[in-house]
Design a protein around this motif. Structure first.
Motif, PDB file in Angstrom:
ATOM      1  N   VAL A  77      -4.876  -3.104  -1.728  1.00  0.00           N
ATOM      2  CA  VAL A  77      -4.285  -2.754  -3.015  1.00  0.00           C
ATOM      3  C   VAL A  77      -4.984  -3.569  -4.096  1.00  0.00           C
ATOM      4  CG1 VAL A  77      -2.165  -2.769  -4.393  1.00  0.00           C
ATOM      5  CG2 VAL A  77      -2.035  -2.285  -1.953  1.00  0.00           C
ATOM      6  N   VAL A  95       2.334   1.770  -3.485  1.00  0.00           N
ATOM      7  CA  VAL A  95       1.301   2.206  -4.433  1.00  0.00           C
ATOM      8  C   VAL A  95       0.962   3.684  -4.213  1.00  0.00           C
ATOM      9  CG1 VAL A  95      -1.157   1.918  -4.994  1.00  0.00           C
ATOM     10  CG2 VAL A  95       0.338  -0.074  -4.896  1.00  0.00           C
ATOM     11  N   GLN A  96       1.051   4.142  -2.963  1.00  0.00           N
ATOM     12  CA  GLN A  96       0.729   5.538  -2.653  1.00  0.00           C
ATOM     13  C   GLN A  96       1.913   6.487  -2.849  1.00  0.00           C
ATOM     14  OE1 GLN A  96      -0.894   5.168   1.316  1.00  0.00           O
ATOM     15  NE2 GLN A  96      -2.955   4.837   0.518  1.00  0.00           N
ATOM     16  N   GLU A 116      -3.112  -1.711  -9.643  1.00  0.00           N
ATOM     17  CA  GLU A 116      -2.317  -0.616  -9.083  1.00  0.00           C
ATOM     18  C   GLU A 116      -0.816  -0.910  -9.152  1.00  0.00           C
ATOM     19  OE1 GLU A 116      -4.150   1.727  -5.638  1.00  0.00           O
ATOM     20  OE2 GLU A 116      -4.986  -0.304  -5.389  1.00  0.00           O
ATOM     21  N   TYR A 117      -0.461  -2.112  -9.591  1.00  0.00           N
ATOM     22  CA  TYR A 117       0.936  -2.496  -9.718  1.00  0.00           C
ATOM     23  C   TYR A 117       1.385  -2.395 -11.174  1.00  0.00           C
ATOM     24  CZ  TYR A 117       0.380  -5.106  -5.305  1.00  0.00           C
ATOM     25  OH  TYR A 117       0.145  -5.488  -4.017  1.00  0.00           O
ATOM     26  N   ARG A 140       0.844  -1.205   0.000  1.00  0.00           N
ATOM     27  CA  ARG A 140       0.000   0.000   0.000  1.00  0.00           C
ATOM     28  C   ARG A 140       0.875   1.249   0.000  1.00  0.00           C
ATOM     29  NH1 ARG A 140      -4.271   0.550  -1.855  1.00  0.00           N
ATOM     30  NH2 ARG A 140      -3.618   2.455  -2.681  1.00  0.00           N
TER      31      ARG A 140
END
Length: 187
Positions: free
Chosen positions: A105, A77-78, A109-110, A74
């Protein structure tokens, strides 16, 4: 023609070298989403050491354990999507969004860059065990559901998922056929 190809190749090489030199222009952070000392940490530190030679910048390993690796995931990703904060992802990073609708997540998002290593899974029993084959073991589990247990990092970690897949392939309910005992160190 040979001179033209040579000049084109030299131009491409110079352009790619100039582009490659623009990244990284500062240190890179590699988030290992598990505690220090485990397989993920060792893989991350080996990668950081090797990458430093190729990137020309330090690569700092930061351990961010929690939630089966999803806390570190997370955070990455942020982070700014500038390539300076990377995640040493494990199978659980991909499995969690697939099996948990409340995953912190989402799969998309990856941006996966490359595989890093292969981790073999080995099925073993005690030397004095009555089970001498996978078939014997599965028969024992089927004859006494819930009596056996196995240790794993978590349900979506590769060690837990491998056992659950084996049980599901044998047409047993992975949640009731054997009991998962989570490993305390979460690696």
């Amino acid at each position: 023609m040979k001179l033209t190809l040579s000049l084109a190749a030299a131009t491409l090489l110079a352009a790619s070298t100039a582009y490659a030199q623009s990244y990284p222009s500062e240190p890179v952070t590699l988030v290992v989403p598990y505690g220090p000392g485990g397989a993920s940490d060792l893989a991350g530190r080996a990668l950081a050491e090797s990458a430093r030679e190729y990137l020309g910048q330090p690569v700092t390993v930061v351990n961010q354990a929690g939630a089966g690796g999803m806390t570190g995931a997370r955070d990455v990703v942020q982070a700014d999507p500038d390539g300076y904060t990377l995640l040493l992802a494990r199978v659980g990073m991909a499995l969690s969004p697939a099996v948990n609708e409340n995953s912190s997540v989402d799969w998309d998002e990856y941006t996966f860059i490359s595989p890093l290593e292969a981790t073999p899974m080995i099925l073993a029993v005690a030397d004095d065990s009555p089970y001498e084959s996978v078939e014997d073991l599965l028969e024992g589990i089927e004859n006494d559901p819930g009596a056996m247990s196995y240790a794993a990092s978590g349900a979506t970690a590769i060690d837990g998922f491998t056992v659950q897949s084996l049980l599901a392939d044998a047409e047993m309910d992975p949640l009731t056929a054997a009991t998962l005992i989570p490993l305390p160190w979460g690696w």
